[in-house]
Design a protein around this motif. Structure first.
Motif, PDB file in Angstrom:
ATOM      1  N   ASP A  56       0.835  -1.206   0.000  1.00  0.00           N
ATOM      2  CA  ASP A  56       0.000   0.000   0.000  1.00  0.00           C
ATOM      3  C   ASP A  56       0.873   1.260   0.000  1.00  0.00           C
ATOM      4  OD1 ASP A  56      -2.598  -0.842  -0.231  1.00  0.00           O
ATOM      5  OD2 ASP A  56      -3.072  -0.719   1.899  1.00  0.00           O
ATOM      6  N   GLN A  66      -6.890   6.537  -3.961  1.00  0.00           N
ATOM      7  CA  GLN A  66      -8.064   5.731  -3.663  1.00  0.00           C
ATOM      8  C   GLN A  66      -8.908   5.509  -4.909  1.00  0.00           C
ATOM      9  OE1 GLN A  66     -10.111   6.959  -0.129  1.00  0.00           O
ATOM     10  NE2 GLN A  66     -12.040   6.012  -0.726  1.00  0.00           N
ATOM     11  N   GLU A  68     -10.908   2.082  -7.556  1.00  0.00           N
ATOM     12  CA  GLU A  68     -11.009   0.676  -7.956  1.00  0.00           C
ATOM     13  C   GLU A  68      -9.905   0.329  -8.958  1.00  0.00           C
ATOM     14  OE1 GLU A  68     -13.018  -1.760  -6.821  1.00  0.00           O
ATOM     15  OE2 GLU A  68     -13.626  -0.322  -5.291  1.00  0.00           O
ATOM     16  N   ASP A 103      -8.262  -3.315  -0.972  1.00  0.00           N
ATOM     17  CA  ASP A 103      -8.548  -2.281   0.009  1.00  0.00           C
ATOM     18  C   ASP A 103      -8.962  -1.016  -0.720  1.00  0.00           C
ATOM     19  OD1 ASP A 103      -6.161  -1.220  -0.964  1.00  0.00           O
ATOM     20  OD2 ASP A 103      -4.984  -1.775   0.796  1.00  0.00           O
ATOM     21  N   ASN A 104      -8.799   0.148  -0.079  1.00  0.00           N
ATOM     22  CA  ASN A 104      -9.291   1.387  -0.693  1.00  0.00           C
ATOM     23  C   ASN A 104      -8.465   1.825  -1.900  1.00  0.00           C
ATOM     24  OD1 ASN A 104      -7.044   2.083   0.856  1.00  0.00           O
ATOM     25  ND2 ASN A 104      -7.849   4.117   1.327  1.00  0.00           N
TER      26      ASN A 104
END
Length: 204
Positions: A56, A66, A68, A103-104
């Motif tokens: 991350d 942030q 998809e 995750d985000n």
């Protein structure tokens, strides 16, 4: 963090828009050295590095935000080494290859590639980097090489790909520039080890 990793199916032939290319042996060695130094400096036990948290941090330092997104994590290592000793999860075949977490920042998909005896780690890493750079679908590349030994090879190779790619090279100290961004590798590793900057400040 093992529980957040789930099985997926990808190959090196199918590339994501975002790719993280890692000399895993080098990073594992750096984490070990940092752990020894931090434990001596701050006087407490340092746990194994959190792989998901480290990835991350690398993604954020590489410009990902942030959303998809899908990011491919390519781990290159010597053939005789079965796992990262200082990361969790760390077993290449059982815990990382073909696995993913989400995750985000989107989904991160892992694959590992042992270096065969017919080539060298340097040549294999540079060939992988060039292959990734040549893929039109790849937009962002984050490169973690053994900068102590092959930084000049990486810099020379990337001179041929100064186009629409957003490339970030991670090193432990600032190096001579090239057609890419640079970030300090140690910051992301500190975060993965759970070491806070204030712990390293001298006490009065």
């Amino acid at each position: 963090m093992n529980s957040i990793f789930t099985a997926t199916f990808r190959t090196f032939a199918v590339m994501s828009k975002n790719v993280i290319l890692v000399d895993a042996d080098y990073v594992d060695k750096v984490v070990f050295e940092l752990t020894v130094n931090f434990e001596r400096m701050i006087g407490r036990r340092i746990p194994q590095a959190d792989m998901a948290r480290w990835i991350d941090c690398i993604a954020l330092d590489g410009g990902l935000r942030q959303g998809e997104h899908e990011t491919q994590v390519v781990l290159i290592h010597d053939k005789g080494i079965a796992s990262l000793k200082n990361f969790i999860p760390g077993d290449y075949q059982k815990e990382l290859n073909g696995m993913a977490f989400k995750d985000n920042l989107g989904e991160f998909v892992f694959e590992h590639h042992p270096v065969e005896e017919i080539t060298t780690k340097t040549d294999f890493f540079i060939d992988a980097l060039q292959t990734i750079c040549q893929q039109t679908e790849v937009e962002r590349i984050m490169v973690i090489p053994d900068a102590e030994h092959i930084y000049n090879n990486v810099r020379a190779s990337l001179r041929h790909f100064n186009n629409d790619k957003q490339i970030t090279v991670f090193t432990m100290q600032p190096m001579e520039g090239g057609p890419f961004r640079q970030e300090i590798l140690g910051y992301s590793l500190m975060a993965a080890l759970g070491v806070r900057s204030e712990e390293l400040q001298p006490t009065s």
